[in-house]
Design an enzyme around this catalytic site. Structure first.
Site, PDB file in Angstrom:
ATOM      1  N   TYR A 144      -1.161   3.959  -2.137  1.00  0.00           N
ATOM      2  CA  TYR A 144      -2.232   3.521  -3.033  1.00  0.00           C
ATOM      3  C   TYR A 144      -2.824   2.233  -2.483  1.00  0.00           C
ATOM      4  O   TYR A 144      -2.082   1.331  -2.097  1.00  0.00           O
ATOM      5  CB  TYR A 144      -1.671   3.269  -4.440  1.00  0.00           C
ATOM      6  CG  TYR A 144      -2.694   2.774  -5.439  1.00  0.00           C
ATOM      7  CD1 TYR A 144      -3.753   3.589  -5.841  1.00  0.00           C
ATOM      8  CD2 TYR A 144      -2.606   1.494  -5.988  1.00  0.00           C
ATOM      9  CE1 TYR A 144      -4.687   3.137  -6.768  1.00  0.00           C
ATOM     10  CE2 TYR A 144      -3.540   1.037  -6.914  1.00  0.00           C
ATOM     11  CZ  TYR A 144      -4.572   1.865  -7.300  1.00  0.00           C
ATOM     12  OH  TYR A 144      -5.500   1.412  -8.218  1.00  0.00           O
ATOM     13  N   ASP A 239      -1.437  -2.686   4.276  1.00  0.00           N
ATOM     14  CA  ASP A 239      -1.658  -3.061   2.890  1.00  0.00           C
ATOM     15  C   ASP A 239      -0.322  -3.565   2.337  1.00  0.00           C
ATOM     16  O   ASP A 239       0.543  -2.777   1.956  1.00  0.00           O
ATOM     17  CB  ASP A 239      -2.190  -1.867   2.095  1.00  0.00           C
ATOM     18  CG  ASP A 239      -2.475  -2.228   0.641  1.00  0.00           C
ATOM     19  OD1 ASP A 239      -2.200  -3.391   0.242  1.00  0.00           O
ATOM     20  OD2 ASP A 239      -2.969  -1.353  -0.101  1.00  0.00           O
ATOM     21  N   LYS A 267      -0.649  -9.239  -5.817  1.00  0.00           N
ATOM     22  CA  LYS A 267       0.575  -9.350  -6.637  1.00  0.00           C
ATOM     23  C   LYS A 267       1.291 -10.688  -6.457  1.00  0.00           C
ATOM     24  O   LYS A 267       0.828 -11.680  -7.004  1.00  0.00           O
ATOM     25  CB  LYS A 267       1.463  -8.131  -6.386  1.00  0.00           C
ATOM     26  CG  LYS A 267       0.706  -6.853  -6.785  1.00  0.00           C
ATOM     27  CD  LYS A 267       1.470  -5.580  -6.854  1.00  0.00           C
ATOM     28  CE  LYS A 267       0.593  -4.503  -7.487  1.00  0.00           C
ATOM     29  NZ  LYS A 267       0.295  -3.360  -6.663  1.00  0.00           N
TER      30      LYS A 267
HETATM   31  C1  LIG Z   1      -1.216  -2.770  -6.577  1.00  0.00           C
HETATM   32  C2  LIG Z   1      -1.687  -2.343  -5.237  1.00  0.00           C
HETATM   33  C3  LIG Z   1      -3.043  -2.391  -4.883  1.00  0.00           C
HETATM   34  C4  LIG Z   1      -4.130  -2.721  -5.879  1.00  0.00           C
HETATM   35  O1  LIG Z   1      -4.043  -4.018  -6.332  1.00  0.00           O
HETATM   36  P1  LIG Z   1      -4.826  -4.399  -7.707  1.00  0.00           P
HETATM   37  O2  LIG Z   1      -4.612  -5.876  -7.830  1.00  0.00           O
HETATM   38  O3  LIG Z   1      -4.180  -3.581  -8.771  1.00  0.00           O
HETATM   39  O4  LIG Z   1      -6.243  -4.038  -7.519  1.00  0.00           O
HETATM   40  C5  LIG Z   1      -3.401  -2.091  -3.584  1.00  0.00           C
HETATM   41  N1  LIG Z   1      -2.476  -1.755  -2.674  1.00  0.00           N
HETATM   42  C6  LIG Z   1      -1.153  -1.695  -2.976  1.00  0.00           C
HETATM   43  C7  LIG Z   1      -0.171  -1.354  -1.909  1.00  0.00           C
HETATM   44  C8  LIG Z   1      -0.721  -1.974  -4.266  1.00  0.00           C
HETATM   45  O5  LIG Z   1       0.580  -1.870  -4.565  1.00  0.00           O
END
Ligand SMILES: *Cc1c(COP(=O)(O)O)cnc(C)c1O
Length: 427
Positions: A144, A239, A267
């Site tokens: 994601y 990511d 995060k």
């Molecule tokens: C949570 C997450 C996102 C999205 O971050 P948001 O702050 O919710 O937009 C993107 N990539 C990864 C790997 C994530 O865990």
């Protein structure tokens, strides 16, 4: 504060907010039932509006690595708040945070702050496209990367390498620019690169996946992606919105010693306040406006409160790394050993993937190396497990496709307590 308040408020919320929630997984869609409305949190516990408390393994989906309402972070925010909430102009603290990130994340020399992980990945892909002058990207099934159009894409049918929208509203033309391949399947990536490599701007990957439960890269997978990107002149985007500062002070790239071209963070980096980051070598990052021509902007980017929370958290993770990361590993091991023993006692098939304080529990024999393996897990068993825990005061994410998180605030007794609850569950 009485029984039924969650249900009443949820019904009211559903009249005012789609599904009653501001992010879909909070809605209990995959487990059924009513989400708990949280009034406060402290340490490893969250408290709902009915006055019930839960030992929390969601940790706001990752940021709460020191536990909820940690005094270091609350104080940093309170101190900053007195001076105002946003200036729309540069601050000393932004420079301090950028320098912390550059010090901690191996591939980072320059940093751009944004307000969410989604914003970071969208801008990272634009940066890769702008630099390479190419349009295509490759992503992995089950990873994601936020809700940007280019990432809400499902694999095309048959041998097609071009993706289809996985949500209405994503233009088909945008989805065709993304190829979706199975995680840990280097051969599938090689096949796409052989036909399309010269048009691929970026391969984007969660170097340790956390959005299909927790799934680890198999040996050689990330190294193979690194080599393919170098060979074809594509950029490798890690990511690390979830893994950054979670699995190691240097993120997955620090732990696994593989350098991406571009990294996205989120995060933990915002200490529980909204923040995202794009970072990488200066030579790439300087292509962003205003030094470069690739446009990227944000009214609230580098927000003082988020930056203060991020500095407080990263400073602690850096200065106490030798204490914190081994402690998180020990807590993770204690949890896994205990829960495994309890589930074995029930005769329930289960399989674990874990890196320190980030864990995936799957109700299947395993191994789980990709999304298709993760999808093979027993959903009914997960539902019983989830609701059994919740009723006993333990909160895990309301979906089998989410990682769980421990924090420094989870004590040995807290973890043992959750194990004894699992021993008594009726699965
Ligand atoms: C949570 C997450 C996102 C999205 O971050 P948001 O702050 O919710 O937009 C993107 N990539 C990864 C790997 C994530 O865990």
């Amino acid at each position: 504060m009485s029984d039924g308040d969650n249900q009443k408020l949820f019904e009211q919320a559903c009249q005012l907010i789609p599904g009653g929630v501001n992010s879909p997984v909070r809605a209990f869609g995959s487990v059924g039932g009513t989400p708990r409305f949280i009034s406060r949190a402290e340490g490893c516990r969250i408290f709902d509006i009915e006055g019930k408390e839960y030992i929390d393994f969601v940790g706001s989906w990752g940021p709460m690595i020191l536990g909820h309402a940690h005094p270091l972070i609350l104080d940093a925010i309170a101190d900053t708040l007195k001076d105002g909430t946003s200036f729309g102009a540069p601050t000393v603290a932004e420079v301090e945070l950028a320098s912390l990130i550059v010090e901690m994340v191996p591939s980072a020399e320059m940093v751009r702050l944004v307000s969410s992980g989604t914003e970071a990945t969208m801008s990272a892909l634009r940066l890769a496209r702008g630099i390479t002058g190419r349009d295509l990207c490759i992503k992995f099934e089950g990873c994601y990367h936020g809700h940007g159009d280019s990432f809400l894409v499902a694999a095309g049918s048959g041998a097609a390498t071009h993706g289809n929208p996985s949500s209405p509203g994503v233009p088909a033309g945008t989805a065709t620019l993304t190829s979706v391949v199975p995680y840990n399947d280097l051969e599938a990536v090689q096949t796409v690169m052989k036909t399309d490599g010269d048009n691929v701007a970026a391969i984007i990957v969660e170097p340790i996946a956390g959005n299909m439960g927790c799934v680890l890269p198999t040996p050689g997978f990330l190294e193979g992606l690194r080599d393919l990107c170098t060979q074809f002149g594509s950029l490798l985007i890690f990511d690390e919105v979830m893994t950054g500062f979670r699995v190691d002070p240097g993120g997955a790239q620090g732990l696994l010693e593989i350098e991406p071209d571009i990294t996205t963070l989120g995060k933990i980096v915002g200490g529980g306040m909204p923040m995202g980051v794009i970072c990488g070598p200066s030579q790439l990052m300087e292509n962003f406006s205003p030094t470069g021509t690739i446009y990227q902007a944000g009214t609230l980017s580098g927000n003082p409160l988020s930056v203060a929370a991020g500095i407080a958290l990263l400073t602690q993770l850096r200065d106490c790394a030798d204490e914190i990361y081994p402690a998180l590993e020990a807590k993770g091991k204690q949890l896994q050993d205990g829960w495994q023993r309890a589930l074995d006692g029930h005769g329930v098939a289960h399989c674990w993937n874990r890196v320190g304080s980030m864990f995936g529990l799957f109700f299947t024999e395993g191994p789980v190396n990709n999304f298709s393996d993760a999808s093979g897990a027993d959903e009914q068993m997960f539902r019983r497990f989830f609701h059994g825990l919740l009723a006993s005061g333990v909160a895990i994410a309301p979906s089998p496709f989410e990682a769980g998180f421990l924090s420094m605030a989870h004590s040995e007794q807290d973890i043992d307590h959750t194990t004894s609850i699992i021993e008594k569950l009726n699965l």
